[in-house]
Write an enzyme that holds these catalytic residues in place. Sequence first.
Site, PDB file in Angstrom:
ATOM      1  N   SER A 141      56.432  16.511  22.447  1.00 20.74           N
ATOM      2  CA  SER A 141      56.507  16.554  21.128  1.00 20.74           C
ATOM      3  C   SER A 141      55.389  17.368  19.890  1.00 20.74           C
ATOM      4  CB  SER A 141      57.100  15.650  20.451  1.00 20.74           C
ATOM      5  OG  SER A 141      57.072  15.659  19.386  1.00 20.74           O
ATOM      6  N   TYR A 155      59.164   6.963  19.739  1.00 23.66           N
ATOM      7  CA  TYR A 155      59.710   8.265  19.886  1.00 23.66           C
ATOM      8  C   TYR A 155      57.402   8.895  20.615  1.00 23.66           C
ATOM      9  CZ  TYR A 155      60.997  13.192  20.030  1.00 23.66           C
ATOM     10  OH  TYR A 155      60.947  14.325  20.553  1.00 23.66           O
TER      11      TYR A 155
END
Length: 246
Positions: A141, A155
């Site tokens: 990501s 995350y």
Amino acid sequence: MKRCEGKVALVTGGSRGIGAAVALRLAEEGADVVVTYEKGAERAAEVVDAIKARGGRALAVQADCAVPEALTAAVDAAVATFGGLDILVNNAAVFLVGPLGDLGRADIDRTLAVNVRAPLLAAQAAVRHMGHGGRVITIGSNVADRAPFPGLSLYAMSKTALAGMTKALARELGPRGITVNLVHPGPTDTDANPADGPNAEAIAGLTALGRYAEPAEIAATIAHLAGPDAQYVTGASIHVDGGFTA
């Protein structure tokens, strides 16, 4: 010539979003494709049907990537159905965000189980069946390198861990001719983060190109890494983020 002709690919979380786009693109490149899904049986079936409609071969396997045995079973199903495994795409992930004080133990444990442990366990199971030319590709990501908003600590931590895994596995598997790479997508138009969502304009404005990616644009890089033209690329973290981290 199709880049993945005669290859077998396993895409975790392949029923929607980037995973579905990757599955479809690898099938277009000639691969037989197995997709895993946790709950979206109908959408996984749609991906399989779309591949078959184009003359390809595909299989959907239910698997919660937080369960180690489910990952092993998915690898076994790919090998049993198509006779081997050449390409692993670790795509399945959970996206839990919130202030540090609001994160529960269960949130932390599930995020680490799916986003960190599962890619390692899937690679462990998959490379047992891979020969020279095998590919392990993991989806990271953009927030691993830039967390522009509060609430992303869990995350971002889980996605940052994948860089170390990628480099270490590249060293370990390089002598066998297996490459290991990490792709960091930027904001991408999916159900989880739609390009017309409430915060989309602000998020798109953080990219150099000023827009979201289409899932197919991420899949194009995966297809390159899976093919013979990328045989000298390993241990790399590649940003496909529209300049989000520029």
